[in-house]
Scaffold this active site. Structure first.
Site, PDB file in Angstrom:
ATOM      1  N   GLU A 128       4.898  -5.241   6.946  1.00 15.81           N
ATOM      2  CA  GLU A 128       4.177  -4.164   7.641  1.00 15.81           C
ATOM      3  C   GLU A 128       4.695  -3.939   9.052  1.00 15.81           C
ATOM      4  O   GLU A 128       4.637  -2.835   9.580  1.00 15.81           O
ATOM      5  CB  GLU A 128       2.668  -4.467   7.697  1.00 15.81           C
ATOM      6  CG  GLU A 128       1.940  -4.336   6.365  1.00 15.81           C
ATOM      7  CD  GLU A 128       1.889  -5.620   5.555  1.00 15.81           C
ATOM      8  OE1 GLU A 128       2.682  -6.546   5.825  1.00 15.81           O
ATOM      9  OE2 GLU A 128       1.049  -5.692   4.632  1.00 15.81           O
TER      10      GLU A 128
ATOM     11  N   ALA B  86       0.862  -1.174   0.000  1.00 19.02           N
ATOM     12  CA  ALA B  86       0.000   0.000   0.000  1.00 19.02           C
ATOM     13  C   ALA B  86       0.900   1.227   0.000  1.00 19.02           C
ATOM     14  O   ALA B  86       2.061   1.158   0.422  1.00 19.02           O
ATOM     15  CB  ALA B  86      -0.883  -0.015   1.237  1.00 19.02           C
TER      16      ALA B  86
ATOM     17  N   GLU C  83      -0.712  -9.312  -0.731  1.00 21.18           N
ATOM     18  CA  GLU C  83      -2.127  -9.591  -0.425  1.00 21.18           C
ATOM     19  C   GLU C  83      -2.986  -9.559  -1.689  1.00 21.18           C
ATOM     20  O   GLU C  83      -3.886 -10.384  -1.861  1.00 21.18           O
ATOM     21  CB  GLU C  83      -2.631  -8.571   0.604  1.00 21.18           C
ATOM     22  CG  GLU C  83      -1.909  -8.709   1.928  1.00 21.18           C
ATOM     23  CD  GLU C  83      -2.256  -7.595   2.893  1.00 21.18           C
ATOM     24  OE1 GLU C  83      -1.808  -6.453   2.674  1.00 21.18           O
ATOM     25  OE2 GLU C  83      -2.979  -7.853   3.855  1.00 21.18           O
TER      26      GLU C  83
ATOM     27  N   GLY D 247       0.551  -5.034   0.853  1.00 19.66           N
ATOM     28  CA  GLY D 247      -0.684  -5.085   0.070  1.00 19.66           C
ATOM     29  C   GLY D 247      -0.469  -5.710  -1.305  1.00 19.66           C
ATOM     30  O   GLY D 247      -1.405  -6.267  -1.892  1.00 19.66           O
TER      31      GLY D 247
END
Ligand code: HXC
Length: 258
Positions: A132, A65, A112, A109
């Site tokens: 993260e 992200a 993911e 992300g």
């Protein structure tokens, strides 16, 4: 349709969606995820698409992200907007098969997103990780749940707690990816796989996807019952009659998606 953060090409019944934020290693920001949701919705509704590929660049599928976008947000900002929930769920609403073609970094992300696709084919340069923890946060688009189901608790804990990266060989060994191919051949090989899927009955393909995904959502007993009932129901389709007749007549089936 023109996108700011994606390049979409449709050819031979395959939609190739390329994440395109090269300056940020395809970091997933709100714009990209919202455009991805739109592109997936459009591909799902398009009769000229029978399989979807999501890919990035040679260096990065997606490095997570967008940290710049997130860094100053408050809890209230994140909670009130249910950050990324709607757009990241779009991938799960897509009924046609989606292959993630991963080269380079698939982190946070990005990892993911790849795991939310139906399966992952990666290049020998791929690096997967859930780093993260180094940013003082946890995965937020399903990483703690999906990686654990893919690779088991021990390796998932290792990845999430240390933030280390996993290379392509390890990813194949532990079942995170279905195949590893040389980096220069990645898209050619994934397009061949997509073409193979595209030639099946679309109806049956969507049913197979629902059945396999059901295995993540329910008990074994319920999943097996769901599969058996769906298997029975497919005998109401023309494609079942055609598929079995073609086998017996020693010819290729001509599926009509009905
Ligand atoms: C914003 C990013 C970015 C990211 C890289 N960039 N990753 N920008 N968000 N996630 C930007 C860099 O700031 C830099 O911009 C440019 O991309 C190139 O990156 P470099 O770091 O210079 O490249 P390199 O040295 O090759 O290192 C590559 C890397 C590293 C190892 C992938 O960039 C990295 O560690 N990135 C962050 C990975 C990460 O922590 N991901 C998890 C994010 S949190 P400039 O402008 O300086 O050139 C997350 C949560 C998901 O994903 C849940 C959400 C709900």
């Amino acid at each position: 349709m023109a996108y700011e953060t994606l390049i979409v090409e449709i050819e031979d019944y395959v939609a190739l969606i390329r994440l395109n934020r090269p300056d940020a290693l395809n970091a997933l920001n709100s714009k990209l995820l919202s455009e991805l949701a739109t592109a997936l919705h459009a591909a799902d509704a398009d009769d000229a698409v029978r399989c979807i590929i999501i890919t990035g660049s040679e260096k990065a599928f997606a490095a997570g992200a967008d940290i710049k976008e997130m860094s100053q947000k408050s809890f209230v900002d994140m909670f009130s907007s249910d950050f990324f929930a709607g757009d990241s769920d779009a991938i799960l609403r897509t009924r046609k098969p989606i292959i993630a073609a991963v080269s380079g970094y698939a982190l946070g992300g990005g990892c993911e997103l790849a795991m939310a696709c139906d399966f992952i084919i990666c290049s020998d340069t791929a690096k997967f990780g859930q780093p993260e923890i180094n940013l003082g946060v946890v995965a937020g688009i399903g990483g703690t749940q999906r990686l654990t189901r893919f690779v088991g608790k021990s390796k998932s804990m290792d990845m999430h707690l240390t933030g280390r990266f996993m290379d392509a060989a390890e990813a194949e060994r532990c079942g995170l990816v279905s195949r590893v191919v040389p980096a220069k051949d990645l898209l050619t090989e994934v397009k061949k796989v997509a073409a193979k899927i595209a030639e099946k009955s679309m109806l049956t393909t969507m049913v197979v996807k629902e059945c396999v995904n059901r295995s993540y959502e329910t008990t074994l007993r319920e999943g097996i019952l769901f599969e058996r009932r769906v298997f029975h129901a497919l005998f109401a389709t023309e494609d079942q009659k055609e598929g079995m007749a073609a086998f017996l007549e020693k010819r290729q089936p001509q599926f009509r998606d009905r």
